[in-house]
Design an enzyme around this catalytic site. Sequence first.
Site, short mmCIF file in Angstrom:
data_model
loop_
_atom_site.label_atom_id
_atom_site.label_comp_id
_atom_site.label_asym_id
_atom_site.label_seq_id
_atom_site.Cartn_x
_atom_site.Cartn_y
_atom_site.Cartn_z
N ASP A 150 0.86 -1.19 0.00
CA ASP A 150 0.00 0.00 0.00
C ASP A 150 0.89 1.24 0.00
O ASP A 150 1.98 1.20 -0.57
CB ASP A 150 -0.93 -0.07 1.23
CG ASP A 150 -2.25 0.66 1.02
OD1 ASP A 150 -2.21 1.87 0.75
OD2 ASP A 150 -3.31 0.04 1.14
N HIS A 219 -3.48 6.22 3.48
CA HIS A 219 -4.24 5.05 3.03
C HIS A 219 -3.65 3.75 3.58
O HIS A 219 -4.36 2.89 4.10
CB HIS A 219 -4.24 5.05 1.50
CG HIS A 219 -5.14 4.05 0.86
ND1 HIS A 219 -4.72 2.77 0.51
CD2 HIS A 219 -6.43 4.13 0.48
CE1 HIS A 219 -5.72 2.13 -0.05
NE2 HIS A 219 -6.78 2.93 -0.08
N SER A 529 -11.29 -0.58 -0.59
CA SER A 529 -9.98 -0.56 0.08
C SER A 529 -10.10 -0.84 1.57
O SER A 529 -9.19 -1.39 2.17
CB SER A 529 -9.33 0.83 -0.06
OG SER A 529 -8.70 0.96 -1.30
#
Length: 742
Positions: A150, A219, A529
Amino acid sequence: MAKMNLKHFSSIVLAAFFCTQIFQLSVHGVDASSKLYIVYLGEKKHSDPEVVTASHHEKLTPLFESKEEALSSIVYSYKHGFSGFAAMLNESQVHILSDMPDVISVIPNGKFAAHTTRSWDFLGLDYSSHSNSLLQKGKYGEDIIIGVIDSGIWPESKSFDGTGYGPPPTRWKGICQIGDSFGTNNCSNKIIGARWYASDLSSSELEGEYMSPRDYAGHGTHTASTAAGNLVSNTSFHGLAAGSARGGAPRARLAIYKACWGPSVLCSTAALLAAVDDAINDGVDVISMSIGGPNEFPGTLHAVAKGIIVVFSAGNEGPAPQSVKNNVPWVITVAASTIDRSFPTVITLGNSQRLVGQSIYYEIQSSNTNNFTTLVDGSSCDKTTLTEQNVTGKIVLCYNPNAIPQVLPRYNFGEAAQNVLDAGGRGIIYAQYTTNLLQQRRGVPYALVDFDIANKINSYIYSTSNPLVKISPAYNIEGKQVLAKRVAAFSSRGPNPRFPGILKPDIAAPGVSILAAVNGGYQFMSGTSMACPHVTGIVALLKSLHPDWSPAAIKSAVITTASNTDSYDVQLEAEGTPRKIADPFDYGGGHIDPNKAADPGLVYDIDPNDYTKFFNCTLGPSDDCDTYVGQLYQLNVPSIAVPDLKDIVSVWRTVTNVGPINSTYKAFVQPPAGVSVFVEPNLLSFDSNNKVKTFKITFVANRKVQGDYTFGSLTWSDSLNHSVRIPLAIRTIIEDYYADTA
Ligand SMILES: *[C@@H]1O[C@H](CO)[C@@H](O)[C@H](O)[C@H]1NC(C)=O
Ligand SMILES: *[C@@H]1O[C@H](CO)[C@@H](O)[C@H](O)[C@H]1NC(C)=O
Ligand SMILES: *[C@@H]1O[C@H](CO)[C@@H](O)[C@H](O)[C@H]1NC(C)=O
Ligand SMILES: *[C@@H]1O[C@H](CO)[C@@H](O)[C@H](O)[C@H]1NC(C)=O
Ligand SMILES: *[C@@H]1O[C@H](CO)[C@@H](O)[C@H](O)[C@H]1NC(C)=O
Ligand SMILES: *[C@@H]1O[C@H](CO)[C@@H](O)[C@H](O)[C@H]1NC(C)=O
Ligand SMILES: *[C@@H]1O[C@H](CO)[C@@H](O)[C@H](O)[C@H]1NC(C)=O
Ligand SMILES: *[C@@H]1O[C@H](CO)[C@@H](O)[C@H](O)[C@H]1NC(C)=O
């Protein structure tokens, strides 16, 4: 031109794949027409990575003027989990490489965008030690290593505090790669490793970034803490969603691979492959990739063949059909659902009428919002309509009844809110079809409302000379009163656009308004996600409970025990236009039920060789595939999708008993509309000598129509509580072409 081996791709997906930006690098000695390509060579032929790299050099040298030039063209060498490289190549070099017998594929590099307190209790994984949920049975994920590919990690978050952990499991071979604002002490017994991959990016793409595993966008920190964050009590977002935050497998160890960069979290195929290659070699048990885009590169196949479970997000392009991403059968592809929490926001009009919308609006001290403010009609709230009146200091209603067909099912709240703020507005009431996609807007009063409420507000505006409104801060409610477990509108849908004989997505998990760690706090995010690391955490617990189960067995346990109903036994719905009863193209097997997945009774297992065969006959070299092509549904996955039923099709499946040794299961079929289904045998008896049984399912078309898909299920039930259900998606056809796929 290049040997793409993409024969079964739909041309639409192909176009999307190749239209993604391919970027230029200025590498010394490489001519300007070169682009980054990925050359895939399959299994590595030698255990020593140096020997594998040397073979890559040897292959490239004749294509360049000197050995040095060849070496400098290589951006990544894949040499741990599989063999291949990413290199800057011109067209003639690509041609030559493609024709070499041991080169399996040469594909241009592409770029993909990356696509919690309450959610775990909602899934029945109660943290308290007296309960006996999968969380306790799976020892909270103790000593399972989760690799998160990620945007990196924010190691200072309490969610990753390494205090109280023993040393990493001895099989761990990874490293702590240091860099900008990331020292060796940033790794711990919780974050046991971290690496970063930026070789293929230009300096402009990396502006402002940390050249290290440190997370710039937030994220990666969010997804890592959702999968494996420690229990951290007393977290909230400005008082909303207050409670304890924790990951699904809170004692699991984290291995961080930063392959996604910049504020928009872009990840390239070349970097993702390098991360997968390292993760395989480092010794992770699970790989979690919350990344959108067509990433069906074979790297993950090598991971699964080595027993690593790979979990991907399904994408955020729903509710359009055929929008699901990450469609290969060896990975778990996760759709997003809502949870039983909402954030009502009271809107009071000047005439004292109270209406309710949703937001995560919170008051900040300096603002003086607890008062009525002038309300204006901003119509569609595009830049032009907002200049037509003075919105300075006012709350703007963004609602254009004539534009509803265009706004469905898009969510332009972010853009409209920015337009309103740029024009001097104080706050926003925004009308859209779903009101649960909430955004952070610090100190800006806002509320999302449906069209019914927007109409009421609109009529009020035109009924008075001085329309006023007050938006109160949001509060949260949770539990059975909230309609939960709907597939989110944005969640990408089937049928599988690449391999219609393989059902996708596989499973749904919470992905709407999930609170988890980010740089310096906790924040809400929504998307597949966020759903992906929920499944990652659960499969880590399953791996801890059943260390000898294959990735296919664990995936089967998750899919066959999923639920299709809510806590009132009402069938789950999928948000969309219109909302409807959910079907397997929305959620695969259904909504994940971790406690049931711990004890599935039977599993549909798959030998990794069968995955390789699937790869060889679809994306790779095509030896021996005559009977295979057009029969992809024969792969032993825990679902059946037949896209081309003309008269009669027979499908075989094999199940392995992982429950009580002496068991008998009976078949129950819910046939898809217009199709008869026969199961032979319809009784399966297992004992110590018979643990594996094969059966045949025959589908007979009752309608001669160029038809749409209809859905059903096949369930094997024993006399105890095991109910092993797989979804069926069958389309009858007359001609050999694919018709309406919605
Ligand atoms: C590609 O590069 C090689 C080596 O530098 C060169 O010999 C060849 O002419 C180039 N081909 C094209 C089409 O530019
Ligand atoms: C991480 O490393 C940076 C730079 O070396 C340091 O300033 C920071 O305090 C470290 N954080 C932790 C949690 O150790
Ligand atoms: C939780 O945090 C808030 C704000 O940081 C603090 O005021 C409160 O006392 C804390 N509550 C508990 C139970 O620790
Ligand atoms: C609230 O609004 C009224 C009317 O616009 C105004 O008279 C009053 O001063 C405001 N109160 C505060 C606290 O701003
Ligand atoms: C818009 O309204 C604000 C507040 O009422 C006022 O201060 C401003 O002068 C107005 N602007 C124009 C262009 O009329
Ligand atoms: C797949 O293709 C590779 C390369 O041609 C070959 O070595 C392998 O045996 C094939 N595997 C299967 C299961 O077909
Ligand atoms: C299973 O059945 C066999 C034959 O009836 C019996 O001998 C055996 O003890 C049973 N095993 C278990 C675990 O119940
Ligand atoms: C079956 O499940 C129910 C409810 O979950 C439970 O009460 C019951 O004890 C279970 N029965 C068996 C035989 O496991």
